[in-house]
Write a protein that holds these residues in place. Structure first.
Motif, PDB file in Angstrom:
ATOM      1  N   TYR A 173       1.004  -1.360   0.107  1.00 13.13           N
ATOM      2  CA  TYR A 173       0.002  -0.135   0.081  1.00 13.13           C
ATOM      3  C   TYR A 173       1.013   1.185  -0.023  1.00 13.13           C
ATOM      4  CZ  TYR A 173      -3.552  -3.510   1.004  1.00 13.13           C
ATOM      5  OH  TYR A 173      -4.237  -4.721   0.833  1.00 13.13           O
ATOM      6  N   ILE A 354     -17.824  -4.638   2.610  1.00 14.73           N
ATOM      7  CA  ILE A 354     -17.175  -5.129   1.171  1.00 14.73           C
ATOM      8  C   ILE A 354     -15.685  -4.492   1.408  1.00 14.73           C
ATOM      9  CG2 ILE A 354     -16.871  -4.993  -1.070  1.00 14.73           C
ATOM     10  CD1 ILE A 354     -19.868  -4.369  -1.469  1.00 14.73           C
ATOM     11  N   GLY A 356     -11.464  -4.507   0.113  1.00 13.52           N
ATOM     12  CA  GLY A 356     -10.608  -4.775  -0.974  1.00 13.52           C
ATOM     13  C   GLY A 356      -9.484  -5.277  -0.442  1.00 13.52           C
ATOM     14  N   SER A 357      -8.493  -5.878  -1.112  1.00 13.68           N
ATOM     15  CA  SER A 357      -7.226  -6.239  -0.600  1.00 13.68           C
ATOM     16  C   SER A 357      -6.512  -6.475  -1.715  1.00 13.68           C
ATOM     17  CB  SER A 357      -7.321  -7.559   0.274  1.00 13.68           C
ATOM     18  OG  SER A 357      -5.996  -7.671   0.638  1.00 13.68           O
TER      19      SER A 357
ATOM     20  N   SER B 271      -5.413   4.668   2.802  1.00 12.43           N
ATOM     21  CA  SER B 271      -5.483   3.316   2.881  1.00 12.43           C
ATOM     22  C   SER B 271      -5.908   2.651   4.331  1.00 12.43           C
ATOM     23  CB  SER B 271      -4.110   2.646   2.348  1.00 12.43           C
ATOM     24  OG  SER B 271      -2.919   3.211   2.979  1.00 12.43           O
ATOM     25  N   HIS B 272      -6.508   1.830   4.115  1.00 12.26           N
ATOM     26  CA  HIS B 272      -7.434   0.960   5.115  1.00 12.26           C
ATOM     27  C   HIS B 272      -8.389   1.573   5.655  1.00 12.26           C
ATOM     28  CE1 HIS B 272      -3.410  -0.867   4.716  1.00 12.26           C
ATOM     29  NE2 HIS B 272      -2.846   0.277   5.215  1.00 12.26           N
ATOM     30  N   GLU B 289     -14.289  -1.594  -7.912  1.00 15.77           N
ATOM     31  CA  GLU B 289     -13.962  -2.368  -6.894  1.00 15.77           C
ATOM     32  C   GLU B 289     -12.345  -2.247  -6.808  1.00 15.77           C
ATOM     33  OE1 GLU B 289     -14.699  -6.694  -7.603  1.00 15.77           O
ATOM     34  OE2 GLU B 289     -16.369  -6.496  -5.999  1.00 15.77           O
ATOM     35  N   TYR B 290     -11.685  -1.736  -7.866  1.00 16.49           N
ATOM     36  CA  TYR B 290     -10.269  -1.478  -7.888  1.00 16.49           C
ATOM     37  C   TYR B 290      -9.874  -0.547  -6.925  1.00 16.49           C
ATOM     38  CZ  TYR B 290     -10.322   2.771 -10.548  1.00 16.49           C
ATOM     39  OH  TYR B 290     -10.562   4.164 -10.877  1.00 16.49           O
ATOM     40  N   LEU B 292     -11.132  -0.140  -3.866  1.00 18.73           N
ATOM     41  CA  LEU B 292     -11.083  -0.719  -2.509  1.00 18.73           C
ATOM     42  C   LEU B 292      -9.728  -1.534  -2.440  1.00 18.73           C
ATOM     43  CD1 LEU B 292     -14.929  -2.062  -1.906  1.00 18.73           C
ATOM     44  CD2 LEU B 292     -13.755   0.139  -1.316  1.00 18.73           C
ATOM     45  N   ILE B 293      -9.437  -2.281  -3.590  1.00 16.64           N
ATOM     46  CA  ILE B 293      -8.403  -3.407  -3.504  1.00 16.64           C
ATOM     47  C   ILE B 293      -7.120  -2.497  -3.319  1.00 16.64           C
ATOM     48  CG2 ILE B 293      -7.120  -4.776  -4.991  1.00 16.64           C
ATOM     49  CD1 ILE B 293      -9.714  -5.569  -6.189  1.00 16.64           C
ATOM     50  N   GLN B 294      -6.822  -1.229  -4.166  1.00 17.31           N
ATOM     51  CA  GLN B 294      -5.797  -0.715  -4.142  1.00 17.31           C
ATOM     52  C   GLN B 294      -5.080  -0.267  -2.772  1.00 17.31           C
ATOM     53  OE1 GLN B 294      -6.066   2.382  -6.889  1.00 17.31           O
ATOM     54  NE2 GLN B 294      -5.014   1.099  -8.686  1.00 17.31           N
ATOM     55  N   GLY B 295      -6.391   0.070  -1.735  1.00 14.22           N
ATOM     56  CA  GLY B 295      -5.704   0.878  -0.445  1.00 14.22           C
ATOM     57  C   GLY B 295      -6.374  -0.222   0.559  1.00 14.22           C
ATOM     58  N   ARG B 296      -6.849  -1.348   0.330  1.00 14.52           N
ATOM     59  CA  ARG B 296      -7.519  -2.158   1.256  1.00 14.52           C
ATOM     60  C   ARG B 296      -8.646  -1.352   2.183  1.00 14.52           C
ATOM     61  NH1 ARG B 296      -3.896  -5.657   5.460  1.00 14.52           N
ATOM     62  NH2 ARG B 296      -3.902  -3.820   6.645  1.00 14.52           N
ATOM     63  N   LYS B 297      -9.339  -0.698   1.416  1.00 21.87           N
ATOM     64  CA  LYS B 297     -10.545   0.068   1.660  1.00 21.87           C
ATOM     65  C   LYS B 297     -11.668  -0.774   2.112  1.00 21.87           C
ATOM     66  CE  LYS B 297      -8.475   3.833  -0.145  1.00 21.87           C
ATOM     67  NZ  LYS B 297      -8.622   5.257  -1.161  1.00 21.87           N
ATOM     68  N   ILE B 298     -12.614  -0.420   3.028  1.00 24.20           N
ATOM     69  CA  ILE B 298     -13.740  -1.043   3.099  1.00 24.20           C
ATOM     70  C   ILE B 298     -15.158  -0.144   2.675  1.00 24.20           C
ATOM     71  CG2 ILE B 298     -15.201  -1.719   5.409  1.00 24.20           C
ATOM     72  CD1 ILE B 298     -12.647  -2.687   6.514  1.00 24.20           C
ATOM     73  N   LEU B 299     -15.885  -0.692   2.405  1.00 23.24           N
ATOM     74  CA  LEU B 299     -17.472   0.061   2.291  1.00 23.24           C
ATOM     75  C   LEU B 299     -18.304  -0.725   3.004  1.00 23.24           C
ATOM     76  CD1 LEU B 299     -19.475   1.735   0.581  1.00 23.24           C
ATOM     77  CD2 LEU B 299     -19.463  -0.106  -1.032  1.00 23.24           C
TER      78      LEU B 299
END
Lengths: 416, 362
Positions: A173, A354, A356-357, B271-272, B289-290, B292-299
């Protein structure tokens, strides 16, 4: 004392786990200089000594790594077709590890990058970030690795090392991270593992477990960590809980294996009924849900604690969210190229999330590999030759692989 | 329209204002409440907040309404009678009722004090009890409720301020706590500055956060900063302002119930970071979606709060002097108030002065 030469082992093209012929010439024992011999345009030779003498005996050979004609396979345009290409890697610096690549997994990201699906490919591009190989050289500051070690290199090869994310071992990150391929890097670009050699800063290299096969372990460097990291971060590891794995490809099949290793009940969610027998009998899933069957989906509503969504094609999240219990977590790792349709109502009414990772940091990649070593987890692979890569990409596009192609680099990529 | 509830003649006469059809127009309505059971608390309603959900229900915008419908789930009043087995309350106590009037009391969610997620929870207004009879809400002169669903109002919170806390207050308090956005020093964004939004600013400040209000209306900036105590203000339709704030927020409480793009909000998160949706948006949204993926974020989402945390919330509000900004109105202003609410023309919650203005002759 004259030179000593040690014949280590013989390269055997028929064996998947290659051993290499090594010749060590030692000029004088008191100030040893290893001269690293390499055949002009073929296999790299190295030495691995069982001697416990200090690393001081090892010193950089003048320009050992300027492979001016290092052979790789690259794509030159959005057709994504790969073909031989030459470039050179940097010298092995004080903090660097040089790795002779033995195997490289073929990740779906490679395919997306080759075809510029995400819009940021610069050609020529050399993919490959599921690299397993053997160390051939280490810089003087490298303590963790020795020549001859089996190691892995995954998705990133550099980060700023000073930001909050880097300081928390979350290099993935870091806003300045450098990907193993297709990233700007010190005036040039990074090229990945569809090549026979790579030089990487030691921080971005991981030890490969002794007990795991190198070929089947290669996909762990991306597919493995991509599912392991969110499973740990989002707490999807409580024994007895119910995990849904959406999509049964490279990521999905590894998620099943991790899920079972964590003691979870695992249900595969897939559009293809014909994958059921394989999922249960071979991969160890507990049950299988055909997502196109409305009745089965309805019966499964509110039964899952967690879902890992590995699907990279466009799909609606609504049916998956419906499968979650209260406080359920859906983690998306599939990197679909288009936005997905979502209604917030199930999130609000069920406090679902939901998340992401993105693959994983280096510390947790090592932790993941160690976990795989302990639980004997590897990917299910189809080993291919380098010159079969274009066909493999076509098949990957159709999801016609169980479940990861791995390129037998050492045996099939010849430097010209 | 939903299947209508059973209308029975209960022993206690009651009077309120109800909507008769999806026009949502309210008018005087006579009905009845049940006898005070052994676990019930009966109270005289003195104030009731007007929540945007009341408007949605009155106009059948969720498709689940049946008529006549008496809205109101931000009630505050004084106990007039308690059942023989009631332990927590006595006559004369200041009490309130929020969004929930009943739940199954036996599922895992109920056992975990998460009645708001019980699959069988009963809304205080416009719904049906377990016996099928209609729940009439707080735009009325009285209420009877099981003591489990009654909240004690601390002495230092005047009754007119208590009602909005029981819905708007807990709706923002619960996710700030649950998602760990209650730590001092965090940078919290609040999207939308209405009933929920202004409460989110106040609670987040009380938790020690640095608060940024994100709004489409530039004219709300002065109020947000000088009156509500926000630290900064972002116009969400200004790309430069959004760009300048990319990756700065630990969490965002999104109170907007209209369709709006998620991408800018997700981009504002570090991020996070966590984006918590509270508005009931009926139409589907597009999630890239990307991001959320790029920063390990949550919705994530959240819905009101359980009873235990509602009590905890109002106690916290009393201790930290967190009160809603209200406009008290007489009952016969309620239709006008609803029209103004549609336009967001209120700072920031209407509260009906039931005690002084709701009379059977009104």
């Amino acid at each position: 004392m004259f030179a000593r030469s040690i014949l280590f082992s013989i390269k055997d093209g028929s064996c998947r786990r290659n051993k290499f012929m090594v010749i060590h010439r030692c000029r004088q024992p008191s100030s040893p200089v290893i001269s690293l011999m390499e055949t002009a345009l073929s296999t790299l030779h190295f030495i691995h000594t069982k001697n416990n003498s200090s690393r001081d005996r090892w010193r950089n050979h003048p320009k050992p790594n300027s492979h001016s004609k290092l052979l790789v396979w690259a794509a030159r345009d959005t057709s994504g077709t790969l073909s031989p290409f030459h470039f050179s890697r940097r010298e092995n610096g004080d903090d660097d590890v040089s790795v002779k690549i033995l195997y490289c997994g073929v990740c779906h990201s490679d395919l997306h990058t080759l075809k510029n699906d995400w819009g940021f490919t610069t050609y020529p591009v050399v993919p490959g970030h599921e690299i397993v190989g053997v160390v051939t050289k280490v810089g003087i500051n490298v303590k963790k690795f020795r020549v001859g070690d089996n190691v892995g290199v995954g998705v990133i090869v550099e980060s700023c090392q000073t930001c909050e994310n880097c300081n928390q071992d979350l290099e993935q990150y870091c806003p300045k991270l450098v990907f193993t391929y297709n990233s700007p890097y010190k005036g040039t670009r990074t090229h990945g593992g569809y090549s026979d050699f790579v030089v990487v800063h030691q921080r971005y290299v991981v030890q490969f477990p002794d007990n795991l096969p190198l070929d089947a372990g290669a996909p762990l460097l991306c597919a493995g960590i991509t599912v392991y990291s969110p499973m740990k971060y989002y707490g999807m590891t409580e024994p007895g809980k119910h995990l849904g794995v959406a999509g049964l490809g490279g990521l999905g099949h590894v998620a099943i294996k991790f899920g079972k290793a964590f003691g979870l009940k695992v249900t595969v969610i897939s559009t293809s009924p014909n994958k059921e027998t394989e999922a249960i009998d071979k991969l160890g899933a507990d049950s299988f849900l055909v997502s196109k069957d409305p009745e089965k989906m309805k019966a499964a509503m509110g039964t899952m604690d967690y879902i890992i969504d590995t699907i990279s094609a466009a799909h609606s999240l609504m049916p998956l969210l419906g499968l979650l219990k209260l406080n359920g977590k859906l983690v998306t790792v599939g990197l679909p190229s288009k936005p997905l349709e979502l209604s917030v109502f199930p999130l609000v009414a069920g406090r679902k999330l939901i998340g992401g990772s993105n693959f994983g940091g280096l510390k947790e990649t090592q932790e993941m590999l160690d976990f795989c070593g302990k639980h004997n987890i590897t990917a299910d692979i189809e080993l291919i030759r380098m010159d079969e890569i274009n066909t493999a990409m076509e098949r990957l596009h159709k999801a016609d692989v169980k479940y990861r192609f791995v390129i037998d680099v050492a045996n099939s990529l010849s430097s010209l | 329209m939903a299947t209508e509830g059973k209308v029975v003649e209960h022993p206690k006469k009651a009077f309120g204002w109800a909507a008769r059809d999806p026009s949502g127009v309210l008018s005087p309505f006579n009905f009845s409440r049940r006898e005070t059971g052994e676990k019930d608390v009966a109270f005289k309603v003195l104030y009731c907040g007007i929540c945007h959900s009341d408007l949605h229900m009155a106009k059948n915008e969720w498709g689940t309404s049946f008529y006549p419908l008496v809205p109101g789930h931000e009630l505050a009043g004084i106990v007039t009678e308690v059942g023989s087995k009631v332990e927590k309350f006595k006559v004369g106590d200041k009490v309130g009722v929020g969004y929930l009037i009943d739940s199954c009391r036996s599922c895992q969610d109920c056992n975990d004090n998460l009645e708001n997620y019980c699959p069988k929870f009963v809304v205080t207004c416009g719904a049906k009890y377990r016996d099928g009879t209609v729940t009439y809400g707080g735009y009325s002169d009285s209420m009877v409720a099981d003591e489990h669903f009654v909240i004690r109002i601390p002495d230092n919170i005047p009754l007119e301020f208590a009602g909005p806390l029981l819905c708007a207050g807990v709706t923002v308090y619960s996710p700030l706590r649950f998602f760990g956005l209650d730590k001092p020093g965090l940078h919290i964004g609040v999207v939308g500055l209405g009933g929920l939004g202004h409460m989110a600013v106040k609670f987040a400040k009380a938790f020690g956060a640095n608060v940024t209000v994100i709004s489409t209306s530039p004219n709300k900036e002065k109020e947000a900063i000088e009156h509500l105590g926000a630290d900064s203000f972002l116009i969400s339709s200004d790309p430069k302002q959004i760009q300048g704030a990319i990756g700065t927020l630990d969490g965002i409480i999104d109170t907007v119930s209209a369709v709006h793009p998620l991408l800018p909000m997700i981009g504002l998160l570090k991020s996070h970071g966590k984006l918590i949706m509270l508005g009931v948006i009926v139409q589907p949204l597009q999630l890239p979606e990307y991001t959320l993926i790029q920063g390990r974020k949550i919705l994530a989402g959240s819905q009101v709060g359980g009873l235990k945390e509602t009590q905890e919330m109002i106690n916290f509000a009393a201790e930290h002097n967190v009160k809603p900004d209200i406009e008290v109105v007489p009952i016969d202003y309620v239709n006008t108030a609803m029209q103004r609410l549609v336009k967001g023309d209120v700072k920031y919650r209407f509260v009906i002065d039931i005690g002084n203005t709701l009379k059977p002759s009104s």
